[in-house]
Design an enzyme around this catalytic site. Structure first.
Site, PDB file in Angstrom:
ATOM      1  N   LYS A  33      24.087  19.062  36.418  1.00 26.17           N
ATOM      2  CA  LYS A  33      24.623  19.073  37.785  1.00 26.17           C
ATOM      3  C   LYS A  33      25.316  20.430  38.162  1.00 26.17           C
ATOM      4  O   LYS A  33      26.064  20.793  37.307  1.00 26.17           O
ATOM      5  CB  LYS A  33      25.624  17.863  37.828  1.00 26.17           C
ATOM      6  N   LYS A  62      27.605  18.064  48.140  1.00 24.75           N
ATOM      7  CA  LYS A  62      27.959  16.843  49.138  1.00 24.75           C
ATOM      8  C   LYS A  62      27.987  17.121  50.512  1.00 24.75           C
ATOM      9  O   LYS A  62      28.822  17.429  51.114  1.00 24.75           O
ATOM     10  CB  LYS A  62      29.274  16.527  48.601  1.00 24.75           C
ATOM     11  N   PHE A  63      26.662  17.522  51.095  1.00 31.26           N
ATOM     12  CA  PHE A  63      26.539  17.991  52.411  1.00 31.26           C
ATOM     13  C   PHE A  63      27.054  16.961  53.187  1.00 31.26           C
ATOM     14  O   PHE A  63      26.869  15.839  53.105  1.00 31.26           O
ATOM     15  CB  PHE A  63      25.086  18.309  52.610  1.00 31.26           C
ATOM     16  N   ASN A  68      20.978  18.601  61.958  1.00 30.91           N
ATOM     17  CA  ASN A  68      20.198  19.834  62.012  1.00 30.91           C
ATOM     18  C   ASN A  68      20.743  20.606  60.768  1.00 30.91           C
ATOM     19  O   ASN A  68      19.808  21.407  60.212  1.00 30.91           O
ATOM     20  CB  ASN A  68      20.171  20.679  63.330  1.00 30.91           C
ATOM     21  N   THR A 115      35.828   8.715  44.701  1.00 33.80           N
ATOM     22  CA  THR A 115      36.740   8.119  43.661  1.00 33.80           C
ATOM     23  C   THR A 115      38.449   8.502  43.680  1.00 33.80           C
ATOM     24  O   THR A 115      38.879   7.778  43.107  1.00 33.80           O
ATOM     25  CB  THR A 115      36.171   7.860  42.349  1.00 33.80           C
ATOM     26  N   ARG A 205      33.507  16.811  31.215  1.00 33.51           N
ATOM     27  CA  ARG A 205      34.588  17.140  30.383  1.00 33.51           C
ATOM     28  C   ARG A 205      34.359  16.660  28.659  1.00 33.51           C
ATOM     29  O   ARG A 205      34.492  17.103  27.869  1.00 33.51           O
ATOM     30  CB  ARG A 205      36.033  16.593  30.733  1.00 33.51           C
TER      31      ARG A 205
END
Ligand code: C5P
Length: 225
Positions: A33, A62-63, A68, A115, A205
């Site tokens: 990631k 996280k768009f 467009n 979260t 982590r």
């Protein structure tokens, strides 16, 4: 039982630390990631280097923007060869649909409610429903708009697995091997995530801060067998 894959979160300071990890886990960990911190500093070089070591990229930026703009970002991610990316379901149905309808694109994984929210801070954003019912609505919205998967905590896997077909990826961060003293509250073990039907677990982590990262990865992969 589900085949559950490990995604290692490359939450490190710079490209050379990322490369250290990639060389350590070459051929052992398949998915990585890449988040906003490393990508903002190092850019597409991070993605290239994951590919150089044979890994696949989950681009976790996280768009959330007008349809467009997000569509163009998804097309850019496709050019970089990323495997999957995240976008906020709260960006709305139009935003999700224009991305999902692209012929060639990475897998699209939807973020519902972060979260880090509790009910009080969530209500202050202006949403009228509570977190649980917002998540319920968002997951329906995301899947019906054509998303390939949903990012959720271990506590929602069961509910989402029941609601949606098997080909909808369930992607779960907040994974811990035992007791951990950090900011993740809604935690779950790799084994439990697999039993409940997660397709991917995202781990940062517990591996990055481990005294013996290779051992920790071995333990996680064993739990996922
Ligand atoms: O270090 P840790 O295992 O908690 O890392 C989890 C990763 O997943 C981090 O990169 C974090 O930003 C991300 N994440 C999360 N919770 C979400 C979505 C993403 O912890 N709901």
């Amino acid at each position: 039982m589900k085949n559950t894959e490990l995604i290692l979160a490359l939450d490190v300071e710079n490209l050379s630390s990322a490369e250290n990890l990639l060389s350590k886990f070459k051929g052992i960990v398949k998915y990585y990631k890449v988040g906003s911190s490393l990508f903002t500093l190092e850019g597409p070089k991070v993605i290239d280097i994951v590919h150089k070591y044979g890994g696949k990229v989950f681009l976790d930026l996280k768009f959330h923007d007008i349809p467009n703009t997000v569509k163009n970002a998804v097309m850019s991610a496709q050019k970089l060869g990323v495997y999957a990316l995240s976008l906020h379901i709260s960006g709305g149905v139009k935003m999700l649909e224009v991305c999902a309808s692209l012929d060639e694109r990475p897998k699209l994984w939807g973020i519902s409610v972060l979260t880090s929210f509790d009910e009080e801070s969530f209500a202050l954003t202006g949403f009228r429903d509570n977190i649980a019912s917002t998540m319920d609505k968002f997951s329906d919205l995301g899947v019906s708009a054509g998303l390939n998967g949903l990012v959720c905590s271990g506590f929602e896997i069961e509910m989402l697995r029941k609601k949606f077909p098997e080909d909808i990826n369930i992607v779960v961060p907040g994974i811990r091997l035992g007791n951990a003293d950090d900011d993740q509250k809604r935690i779950i073990t790799p084994k439990k995530a697999k039993e409940l039907g997660a397709d991917f677990i995202v781990v940062g982590r517990p591996i990055l801060k481990s005294q013996k990262p290779e051992e920790t990865v071995k333990i996680i992969l064993k739990e996922l067998e």
